[in-house]
Design a protein around this motif. Structure first.
Motif, mmCIF file in Angstrom:
data_model
loop_
_atom_site.group_PDB
_atom_site.id
_atom_site.type_symbol
_atom_site.label_atom_id
_atom_site.label_comp_id
_atom_site.label_asym_id
_atom_site.label_seq_id
_atom_site.Cartn_x
_atom_site.Cartn_y
_atom_site.Cartn_z
ATOM 1 N N SER A 192 3.902 -17.635 19.075
ATOM 2 C CA SER A 192 5.291 -17.397 18.679
ATOM 3 C C SER A 192 5.960 -16.371 19.581
ATOM 4 C CB SER A 192 5.353 -16.918 17.214
ATOM 5 O OG SER A 192 4.727 -17.838 16.354
ATOM 6 N N ILE A 193 7.274 -16.393 19.587
ATOM 7 C CA ILE A 193 8.084 -15.409 20.306
ATOM 8 C C ILE A 193 8.878 -14.614 19.274
ATOM 9 C CG2 ILE A 193 9.966 -15.040 21.936
ATOM 10 C CD1 ILE A 193 7.449 -15.947 23.283
ATOM 11 N N VAL A 194 8.639 -13.302 19.227
ATOM 12 C CA VAL A 194 9.365 -12.421 18.318
ATOM 13 C C VAL A 194 10.576 -11.856 19.052
ATOM 14 C CG1 VAL A 194 9.248 -10.332 16.921
ATOM 15 C CG2 VAL A 194 7.255 -11.828 17.086
ATOM 16 N N LYS A 195 11.751 -12.020 18.462
ATOM 17 C CA LYS A 195 12.993 -11.556 19.082
ATOM 18 C C LYS A 195 13.526 -10.340 18.330
ATOM 19 C CE LYS A 195 14.301 -16.170 20.714
ATOM 20 N NZ LYS A 195 15.350 -17.217 20.723
ATOM 21 N N ILE A 196 13.828 -9.283 19.075
ATOM 22 C CA ILE A 196 14.375 -8.053 18.495
ATOM 23 C C ILE A 196 15.785 -7.858 19.043
ATOM 24 C CG2 ILE A 196 14.109 -5.557 18.268
ATOM 25 C CD1 ILE A 196 11.126 -5.932 18.691
ATOM 26 N N PRO A 197 16.805 -7.880 18.193
ATOM 27 C CA PRO A 197 18.189 -7.757 18.688
ATOM 28 C C PRO A 197 18.501 -6.344 19.172
ATOM 29 C CG PRO A 197 18.149 -7.810 16.289
ATOM 30 C CD PRO A 197 16.744 -8.084 16.738
ATOM 31 N N ILE A 198 19.406 -6.245 20.135
ATOM 32 C CA ILE A 198 19.888 -4.963 20.669
ATOM 33 C C ILE A 198 21.379 -4.879 20.369
ATOM 34 C CG2 ILE A 198 20.219 -3.547 22.721
ATOM 35 C CD1 ILE A 198 17.902 -5.095 23.999
ATOM 36 N N GLU A 199 21.771 -3.854 19.651
ATOM 37 C CA GLU A 199 23.183 -3.652 19.332
ATOM 38 C C GLU A 199 23.494 -2.163 19.413
ATOM 39 O OE1 GLU A 199 24.276 -5.348 15.628
ATOM 40 O OE2 GLU A 199 23.725 -7.396 16.175
ATOM 41 N N SER A 200 24.364 -1.789 20.342
ATOM 42 C CA SER A 200 24.752 -0.390 20.501
ATOM 43 C C SER A 200 26.110 -0.336 21.195
ATOM 44 C CB SER A 200 23.698 0.377 21.309
ATOM 45 O OG SER A 200 24.002 1.748 21.355
ATOM 46 N N SER A 201 26.607 0.857 21.407
ATOM 47 C CA SER A 201 27.890 1.021 22.095
ATOM 48 C C SER A 201 27.917 2.371 22.790
ATOM 49 C CB SER A 201 29.056 0.913 21.105
ATOM 50 O OG SER A 201 29.006 1.969 20.160
ATOM 51 N N LEU A 237 3.349 -1.111 26.641
ATOM 52 C CA LEU A 237 4.126 -2.171 26.016
ATOM 53 C C LEU A 237 5.156 -2.723 26.994
ATOM 54 C CD1 LEU A 237 4.543 -3.650 23.313
ATOM 55 C CD2 LEU A 237 6.303 -1.965 22.777
ATOM 56 N N LYS A 238 5.156 -4.024 27.180
ATOM 57 C CA LYS A 238 6.113 -4.667 28.071
ATOM 58 C C LYS A 238 6.603 -5.955 27.432
ATOM 59 C CE LYS A 238 6.847 -6.024 32.873
ATOM 60 N NZ LYS A 238 6.243 -6.145 34.220
ATOM 61 N N PRO A 239 7.909 -6.094 27.251
ATOM 62 C CA PRO A 239 8.429 -7.310 26.615
ATOM 63 C C PRO A 239 8.249 -8.529 27.506
ATOM 64 C CG PRO A 239 10.229 -5.953 27.438
ATOM 65 C CD PRO A 239 8.974 -5.150 27.616
ATOM 66 N N THR A 240 8.183 -9.686 26.853
ATOM 67 C CA THR A 240 8.092 -10.940 27.601
ATOM 68 C C THR A 240 9.398 -11.225 28.315
ATOM 69 O OG1 THR A 240 6.573 -11.761 25.905
ATOM 70 C CG2 THR A 240 7.518 -13.389 27.410
ATOM 71 N N ALA A 241 10.515 -10.891 27.677
ATOM 72 C CA ALA A 241 11.832 -11.123 28.284
ATOM 73 C C ALA A 241 12.807 -10.080 27.762
ATOM 74 C CB ALA A 241 12.334 -12.530 27.973
ATOM 75 N N VAL A 242 13.801 -9.729 28.593
ATOM 76 C CA VAL A 242 14.842 -8.768 28.237
ATOM 77 C C VAL A 242 16.195 -9.372 28.602
ATOM 78 C CG1 VAL A 242 15.752 -6.441 28.566
ATOM 79 C CG2 VAL A 242 13.298 -6.859 28.766
ATOM 80 N N GLU A 243 17.158 -9.241 27.677
ATOM 81 C CA GLU A 243 18.516 -9.696 27.977
ATOM 82 C C GLU A 243 19.478 -8.668 27.411
ATOM 83 O OE1 GLU A 243 22.359 -11.148 27.487
ATOM 84 O OE2 GLU A 243 21.070 -11.213 25.723
ATOM 85 N N VAL A 244 20.288 -8.059 28.312
ATOM 86 C CA VAL A 244 21.279 -7.066 27.909
ATOM 87 C C VAL A 244 22.593 -7.388 28.600
ATOM 88 C CG1 VAL A 244 21.913 -4.635 27.884
ATOM 89 C CG2 VAL A 244 19.517 -5.282 27.601
ATOM 90 N N ASN A 245 23.618 -7.616 27.795
ATOM 91 C CA ASN A 245 24.962 -7.930 28.318
ATOM 92 C C ASN A 245 24.922 -9.046 29.362
ATOM 93 O OD1 ASN A 245 25.838 -5.944 26.645
ATOM 94 N ND2 ASN A 245 26.466 -4.507 28.240
#
Length: 504
Positions: A297-306, A252-260
């Motif tokens: 379509s592009i499925v977006k999965i949010p990332i929220e952590s601390s 599994l490899k995402p099409t795009a990743v964005e973190v901070n």
């Protein structure tokens, strides 16, 4: 006369029955052709969908596509070959759409048999069947996603070994199935063979995707992950959190990743490797999203952590960057901090801050004691004061070693080499990269007076004495004096001499 008319009547009934059977074969052939067209479209649509999946997740679906391509290539090749046979024998029909006239076996019998024996064309036909059968069976058995029964069915359907008729007589497979049959019946049999090819291809292609989906859903791909309510707990607190199931998929490899705000991350075995500065002490957020392509379509999965930077301390951490002692004559780099404390205050003789992040240098050149004590204090974000201290041993710089042209100890050298050589001094295996500058030395040729020399090369007197030296005699470089680069006031220990044996 009555008997003759009766015989004619019976013959006419048999003739009508034969025409009906021929028409039935023709209609069956039409239905099989239509069914094969639908199967071809279905298989083509599957391959198109699989191609799209490869574009979305190449690591996962690329190997499946390669296996599917193998099956499709074998099926297309054999199907085209059978179609060419059909096109060849249909030429003998007066009207390809009038099945009642296709009652002669001559077209296929002439192609496959001569005096009841198989022709070269018949041999080629059997070879093509074997190539398809063995190729497909081999490909299926190498694919764990496909049930082995599919391969067994292919072996059975495309088996060309001798067969027994209902009387128990063993007959050649080709003769049994094609010799003497009406043209329309042979066409239908060949079309049925194409239908078996299409069905086999459809089963394999469906099994490939179903097998991957079963593997994806398997519990073996899940791991129990502990998710604490926070990533740092102080002493005396209760641990709180949850255990969740997470699916691990190496392909599994995402099409795009964005973190901070960052969008370039390495993906290893389906896992996104995070690598960025932790930031200052305190709670820090991780926010972003993963994007996966699904069709158009592009499925977006949010990332929220601390996470928390540095847990609550119970002691100071003080360490020398290069050693567990400090040396006179050099600026010793130090890192001084207290975990969980944004800034600290450190005190000791010769200690000086050189920037943020707890960086210090310590110069103990003038400290006569053998130990130095470093005291550290600071305040936690909640206002609580913490402090600690630690002692370090103080040592002098080790004794340097004299060198000639970079060599030390007892060495061999020609007169010309020594004449041009530079005299130096080094500190082998010392933790600091210190440059030593030779200021003067004494030059002693065997049998001649000692000559004082300023600097790091032979002067004219020393060179004259060198010219008089005999081959095999010894020359001594003694009483070498040097200074530290950047700290000429520090007095080094006595430098070891160099003995040179002249080779000419």
């Amino acid at each position: 006369m009555i008997n003759l008319m009766y015989l004619v009547f019976i013959a006419m009934m048999a003739l009508n029955m034969s025409k009906e059977v021929l028409s039935a074969f023709g209609l069956m052939n039409e239905k099989l052709v239509a069914s094969n067209t639908i199967a071809t479209e279905r298989n083509s649509a599957f391959m198109t969908g699989l191609e799209a999946k490869v574009g979305e997740q190449p690591a996962k679906y690329g190997p499946l596509k390669a296996k599917a391509d193998t099956i499709s290539a074998l099926s297309d090749e054999f199907n085209a070959y059978v179609e060419s046979i059909k096109a060849d024998i249909i030429k003998s029909a007066d009207d390809p759409e009038d099945y009642e006239t296709m009652d002669k076996p001559d077209a296929l019998d002439t192609k496959f048999f001569v005096s009841g024996k198989p022709t070269a064309a018949a041999g080629e036909f059997l070879e093509k069947i074997a190539t398809y059968r063995e190729g497909v069976v081999g490909a299926i058995r190498s694919v764990k996603e496909v049930d082995g029964q599919v391969a067994t069915n292919v072996e059975t359907i495309f088996n060309t070994e001798d067969v027994k008729d209902r009387d128990g007589v063993s007959k050649n497979w080709l003769n049994y199935n094609f010799e003497g049959f009406p043209l329309v019946a042979s066409l239908t049999k060949l079309t049925q063979m194409q239908a078996d090819v299409k069905t086999t291809e459809s089963k394999v292609l469906s099994a490939l995707l179903a097998g991957q989906q079963t593997l994806d859903a398997s519990a073996t791909n899940y791991k129990a992950v502990v998710v604490p309510d926070k990533t740092a707990f102080f002493s005396g607190e209760k641990f709180t959190g949850k255990i969740v199931l997470a699916r691990f998929d190496a392909g599994l490899k995402p099409t795009a990743v964005e973190v901070n705000g960052k969008s370039e991350f390495e993906v290893q075995n389906g896992q996104i490797v995070l690598d960025f500065p932790a930031g200052n002490v305190g709670e820090r957020e991780i926010k972003g999203e993963l994007q996966f392509k699904e069709g158009d379509s592009i499925v977006k999965i949010p990332i929220e952590s601390s996470y928390a930077v540095i847990p609550k301390p119970n002691s100071a951490v003080i360490s020398a960057d290069k050693m567990n002692v400090v040396y006179r004559g050099v600026k010793n780099p130090m890192t001084i901090s207290i975990p969980g404390v944004p800034s600290v205050s450190a005190k000791a003789p010769g200690l000086k801050s050189v920037g943020g992040a707890g960086k210090y240098v310590m110069d103990v050149t003038t400290v006569r004691a053998r130990e130095v004590n470093i005291s550290v204090s600071g305040k936690l974000p909640n206002g609580t004061s913490v402090s600690d201290s630690k002692k370090f041993r103080i040592k002098d710089i080790p004794r340097p070693i004299g060198t000639v042209r970079g060599e030390d100890g007892a060495i061999k050298m020609s007169k010309s080499g020594l004449d041009k050589a530079s005299i130096g001094a080094i500190l082998p295996d010392f933790e600091f990269d210190i440059k030593l500058k030779v200021t003067n030395f004494k030059f002693k040729v065997e049998g001649q007076p000692t000559i004082p020399v300023n600097g790091g090369r032979l002067n004219s007197r020393a060179k004259s004495a060198l010219k008089k030296a005999k081959r095999g005699s010894s020359v001594q470089i003694i009483d070498i004096k040097a200074s530290l680069a950047g700290n000429s006031g520090y007095k080094l220990k006595k430098i070891s001499p160099v003995i040179v044996e002249l080779t000419n």
